[in-house]
Enzyme design. Structure first.
Site, PDB file in Angstrom:
ATOM      1  N   CYS B 338       0.800  -1.231   0.000  1.00 24.27           N
ATOM      2  CA  CYS B 338       0.000   0.000   0.000  1.00 24.27           C
ATOM      3  C   CYS B 338       0.831   1.280   0.000  1.00 24.27           C
ATOM      4  CB  CYS B 338      -1.039   0.001   1.121  1.00 24.27           C
ATOM      5  SG  CYS B 338      -0.728  -1.073   2.493  1.00 24.27           S
ATOM      6  N   ARG B 367       7.555 -11.125   5.037  1.00 23.54           N
ATOM      7  CA  ARG B 367       7.298 -11.102   6.476  1.00 23.54           C
ATOM      8  C   ARG B 367       8.162 -12.183   7.093  1.00 23.54           C
ATOM      9  NH1 ARG B 367       1.446  -9.799   6.335  1.00 23.54           N
ATOM     10  NH2 ARG B 367       1.320  -8.237   4.671  1.00 23.54           N
ATOM     11  N   GLN B 385       0.754 -11.107  -3.086  1.00 25.83           N
ATOM     12  CA  GLN B 385      -0.650 -10.787  -2.855  1.00 25.83           C
ATOM     13  C   GLN B 385      -1.326 -10.411  -4.167  1.00 25.83           C
ATOM     14  OE1 GLN B 385      -0.042  -7.538  -0.055  1.00 25.83           O
ATOM     15  NE2 GLN B 385      -0.707  -8.862   1.616  1.00 25.83           N
ATOM     16  N   ASP B 387      -3.153  -7.975  -4.761  1.00 25.12           N
ATOM     17  CA  ASP B 387      -3.444  -6.791  -3.975  1.00 25.12           C
ATOM     18  C   ASP B 387      -4.094  -5.717  -4.846  1.00 25.12           C
ATOM     19  OD1 ASP B 387      -3.447  -5.442  -1.641  1.00 25.12           O
ATOM     20  OD2 ASP B 387      -1.302  -5.072  -1.544  1.00 25.12           O
ATOM     21  N   HIS B 389      -5.824  -1.497  -4.384  1.00 24.99           N
ATOM     22  CA  HIS B 389      -6.257  -0.378  -3.556  1.00 24.99           C
ATOM     23  C   HIS B 389      -7.147   0.508  -4.377  1.00 24.99           C
ATOM     24  CE1 HIS B 389      -2.589  -1.840  -1.570  1.00 24.99           C
ATOM     25  NE2 HIS B 389      -3.366  -1.719  -0.522  1.00 24.99           N
ATOM     26  N   LYS B 473     -14.389  -3.605   8.004  1.00 30.21           N
ATOM     27  CA  LYS B 473     -14.016  -4.517   6.932  1.00 30.21           C
ATOM     28  C   LYS B 473     -15.000  -5.662   6.755  1.00 30.21           C
ATOM     29  CE  LYS B 473     -10.963  -7.191   9.905  1.00 30.21           C
ATOM     30  NZ  LYS B 473      -9.724  -7.948  10.041  1.00 30.21           N
ATOM     31  N   HIS B 519      -8.508  -1.321   0.865  1.00 30.35           N
ATOM     32  CA  HIS B 519      -7.567  -2.419   0.578  1.00 30.35           C
ATOM     33  C   HIS B 519      -8.431  -3.624   0.235  1.00 30.35           C
ATOM     34  CE1 HIS B 519      -4.258  -0.528   3.085  1.00 30.35           C
ATOM     35  NE2 HIS B 519      -5.318   0.068   3.558  1.00 30.35           N
TER      36      HIS B 519
END
Lengths: 647, 647
Positions: B338, B367, B385, B387, B389, B473, B519
């Site tokens: 992000c 991670r 991911q 991912d 946004h 969320k 997200h």
């Protein structure tokens, strides 16, 4: 008499003590007028240096790098001479020739500055001095004499340089009133320097050390003819017009963010689309050529790079290792993909029948470049290689080279690089012990490369001693639309990593054998390649690479529904299309879209909406007539197919 | 009398001092037999604890997590009791219930070991103790008394634990001869523990500290009925058969290399192909849904993560920052995409008309997981991911949620996850000040999520207080073929990063406004998702995901030319095909190919070579008849289209 051997192998005799210029004069007065420097027995020297022994001789004109180098180096001295007259008390640092032109680092004295505005006057003075046609005179001096001279002048930068030189190696060059510490070589006189331009002023730390004084660096370029200067200025303008950094910003292709970090490109949607289109293009080729695509992480344990030897090579000056909460565990950003691929090779057993294994990855690597070295997409800190490694038997090497050469030639042709050159780098035949791998394998590999290149009709230059210690290679350079050369493809044999990673295959003799590894990349770096594509095409991409293929221009709001309909059909057919829904006149919409370099404009009014068509206009070519939507889809697909079809 | 409120809202009155078990008995003897624990006024407690005030009450049977927890926790005490009898002098660490079963960390004493071979005997003793039907008796004690007790026993691990507890909070549980330091709750008696299995023995450092003593951890699981144990063992076998680590190795999908590093997957060609097919599938959806794909580097300057707040969150326990030769410059492997996307948002100006900006990336994040936590592809140290946004105006939030829910539902359906659940996480209404963002925005966002979920017909649970501090969320869990639940999609509102990165757009009032950020990820992690796909399909992928679609089986060498011809046509049509060119009988070739799970077998003999056809056999289904090559291509394309067509 001494014997002089010329580049064509011919030998002539001359009186001992003759100069290169003297020899040129004897050959032809015109040559003597054009020659700028000479290589005598492998060393580039002044034209007026006496030759006293048998020698090989190459005379350098403007066309040779060595000729330009002497010309620009002499021009730097001319710049210093002009400074000394116009800005008395100026102290001088160094003033070398560079790739295009020269610079001189000067210290105009406390409180004084040199700005762009001063350049015109300095240029004028340089022209005046050049036209005086004074000779450059070389004098070898003792260290003591050199120190006395520059101490007397108060030129402490030169004094510092001299202190580091060995006595017996010091020479001075004088033209007119100006004397400089210099190894040369220089032109015989200032006369050939006809066209002069000082291009910019910048700051530069003395000896590149940010703790020392910031000097003023004055850049310039000179030519033996005004016409060459004019051509150069046109070239500069053209290069500026094509600068991928400017176009990348204008077209919103990529950006850099200081927060993310310098040299780390962020691909905006349109740039990411171009990048992906190139990846897809290469991927489809890779599949046809029997490559298997793998994916590996961007980091690896330091032990991986200790095994490969990259830790030693990239360790100190690069991104530093990454520690973790666990003691003794360290990772590195990968500087190369090959160690990961060797581990994949080792993950499964291989028989001689399975070879060659062709493993490809669009693998991102990280190299730390000094911030001053970074330049748009051509010098970055992370870049994605179109990397592949081929693990093969010795008897397969030649076929693999031929197959890769085919790919390289096809890609160059598809992407519009019609002019290119190729270089084969072989061992130094006089120093064979410095290379890893058996004599037999080297001979086979060198022969395989030469024969493969020959069979594929490549015109190559062969460079002895240019091979890496671990294997011979073949490199390709392309020439872009304004004549600049870019190194692209490289094919490299490697006997080293198979040893280090203990790679094996089972031979038909049921024994373990070492495969040969070939590293090969065609674009080299996707980032750099896209920069080259942008500059080569001046930002106007071929249709297949254009991130946006078409824009719909409704004549008025009445046709928005139909336009949106067309938009959806085209986008669902993978033809990325925009719509100009502004309340503007159609003329303005057309002009704006032309400026945005969108390949196709689709004009939609009453007639089109009724007949289910669009009026097609091609960027730069004009009207293509009216087409049904399906027709337009086929039309655009055919054009793309013709652009990149693999034959 | 006290008032007891039941989960259905009904209220009954009882004598003060009644126990939960007493209430269950009054409701029905059968319920009393089945109930294992109770939640009284929000706290899970023993069934035989007296209730003296008005209370809400939930009775927990085996089906409830709280019921299982008490059951397994009591079983851990039973294990310890058996150990104390069979291995006198054993010292006890901790013995909790876990997700499936329980463990106890024990120290059998210097020089003594417990091995898998001992487990049968311990199991037998546990069964014997359980059948004695002794009660679990709770006793609250002073710290002094607790210390005296365990000091007397020499149980120094327990003594260490007690020393860290506050006086007045300490309780003991005793069943038969065995007493343990414990908070509870426990079963009323050992009687319900009917089926017992000790599953494994492992080493575990006392308190997870590798500098302290390694204890012996004994794992076990128990059930109230033998039948449940049998079902569990079948489930375990089935899970083992589907284990993605085994299938990944067998099918050569991915591998790990200690040299590259644990938890860093290397995708072998077939795995990389599956991964790419999933990426292509999502990409085509993203394009249809108006997302723009961007590409960002895997690292960022630490300042980026200081701005985003991730440095604080991931800094200490993760991969450590990367230094460079330049002083003060540090980079981090990105833990999140992000911040990079916010910098891309900020690279160009935005008007209210341009919103929503939907930015997607298959972005790899890093991670640091402890090596003991790593597990195949489901717990790794780098993962990619899917991912995205979305930067939108407040009035667009609901539409965006609906559009994302559509995508999630389509993808679940396409990939065969028919059973799923959804959870909406909202603010704690009693602690509103701990959330960032205005009251108005929160209300709008919570309403938007609830309404969007409602309009899309989602059955959701709503959890108050489960929202992140930066926004509410919506999460999705799917159920796989053997009933396991996996958290997949997540859609998350964020009011925090737009502030931290000072994101703005120009409103139609010509003022700067803050966009809302969403997200969203659907797979979450490609690595984890592929693991789920492998386990859900037990390694047999649907055709469109199969890395190899077909294999050609020539009946004899005579048909190799024709077979190679077919091979080339299919591969050039993007239908990845193999050939079995071994000199084997056709029966064996068919059997081997079935084992390899290749979807289509193409048998080629005289008839096929002459008629330009192949005889098609489908894996697990048998003969599909003879087809022309072009027919087969259309046939397979249609099947793929039907599998994943976007409606």
């Amino acid at each position: 008499m001494i014997k002089i051997t010329f580049p064509d192998g011919s030998i002539r005799e001359y009186e001992a003590g003759i100069t290169s210029l003297g020899i040129a004069e004897q050959i032809s007065p015109r040559l003597a007028k054009e020659v700028l420097a000479a290589t005598v027995n492998g060393e580039v020297t002044d034209l007026n240096r006496a030759i006293n022994v048998d020698a090989t001789l190459t005379l350098h004109k403007w066309e040779d790098a060595a000729g330009k180098h002497a010309f620009w180096h002499s021009s730097a001295h001319l710049l210093a001479a002009a400074m000394e007259i116009l800005f008395p008390g100026t102290k001088f640092g160094i003033g070398p020739a560079i790739e295009s032109g020269f610079y001189y680092d000067v210290d105009p004295g406390e409180g004084k500055t040199i700005t762009e505005a001063d350049l015109v006057e300095i240029e004028k003075k340089m022209k005046e001095l050049a036209s005086q046609n004074v000779p450059f005179i070389r004098r070898d001096v003792s260290k003591k004499e050199a120190l006395e001279l520059f101490n007397a002048k108060g030129d402490h930068y030169k004094v510092e340089l001299i202190q580091e030189l060995e006595d017996g190696t010091i020479s001075l060059y004088t033209q007119g009133e100006f004397t400089d510490l210099c190894r040369g070589p220089h032109l015989p006189t200032t006369e050939p320097i006809k066209a002069i331009k000082l291009t910019s002023v910048a700051g530069a730390y003395w000896r590149g050390d940010e703790k020392r004084k910031m000097l003023t660096r004055i850049y310039g370029i000179t030519f033996p003819k005004q016409k060459l200067m004019e051509e150069y200025l046109v070239f500069l303008e053209e290069a500026k017009r094509r600068d991928h950094r400017r176009i990348g910003k204008e077209q919103e292709l990529f950006t850099f963010s200081p927060k993310v970090g310098m040299g780390l490109p962020l691909w905006l949607p349109k740039g990411a689309a171009i990048r992906q289109t190139l990846i897809d293009f290469l991927t489809s080729l890779l599949k046809k050529k029997g490559y298997k695509i793998v994916t590996t992480p961007h980091i690896g344990n330091v032990n991986l790079y200790k095994t490969s030897g990259h830790f030693e090579k990239y360790g100190k000056d690069s991104f530093q290792p990454i520690s973790t909460p666990q003691e003794g565990e360290q990772f590195m950003l990968k500087p190369m993909n090959c160690p990961h691929h060797c581990e994949i090779y080792n993950a499964t057993p291989h028989s001689y029948k399975d070879l060659p294994v062709r493993m490809a990855e669009f693998g991102t690597v990280y190299r730390y470049e000094q911030s001053g070295e970074l330049h748009g997409l051509t010098r970055v800190r992370s870049f994605t290689q179109d990397d592949a490694h081929i693990y093969c038997r010795p008897d397969q090497l030649q076929e693999e080279f031929k197959s890769i050469i085919d790919m390289v030639l096809f890609i160059f042709k598809s992407l519009g690089f019609d002019e290119f050159s190729a270089q084969i780098s072989l061992r130094d035949p006089n120093d064979k012990q410095k290379y890893i791998g058996t004599e037999e394998n080297w001979e086979k590999a060198e022969k395989a490369i030469i024969e493969a290149a020959g069979e594929k009709g490549l015109i190559t230059t062969v460079e002895l001693g240019e091979a890496a210690f671990y294997g011979p290679k073949l490199d390709f350079m392309v020439r872009d639309a304004i004549g600049r050369k870019w190194q692209l493809g490289t094919i490299q044999v490697d006997y080293n990593l198979p040893e280090r990673f203990d790679l094996t295959y089972n031979g038909n003799d049921n024994q373990k054998h070492r495969p040969i590894m070939i590293h090969r990349a065609i674009f080299g770096s996707l980032e750099r390649f896209i920069a080259v594509m942008i500059e080569n095409n001046a930002g106007k991409f071929p249709l297949w690479l254009s991130p946006e293929k078409a824009i719909i221009l409704p004549i008025s709001e009445k046709f928005m529904d139909y336009s949106n309909n067309v938009l959806e059909i085209l986008n669902n057919s993978d033809i990325c299309t925009l719509i100009d829904d502004r309340n503007e006149k159609i003329g303005k919409k057309i002009r704006d879209s032309e400026l945005k370099r969108i390949p196709y404009l689709l004009i939609v009014g009453e007639k089109e909406a009724e007949s289910g068509t669009v009026s097609v206009r091609k960027q730069g070519e004009g009207d293509k007539g009216s087409m049904k939507i399906e027709e337009f889809i086929e039309f655009i697909r055919l054009e793309i197919k013709n652009e990149i079809e693999y034959k």
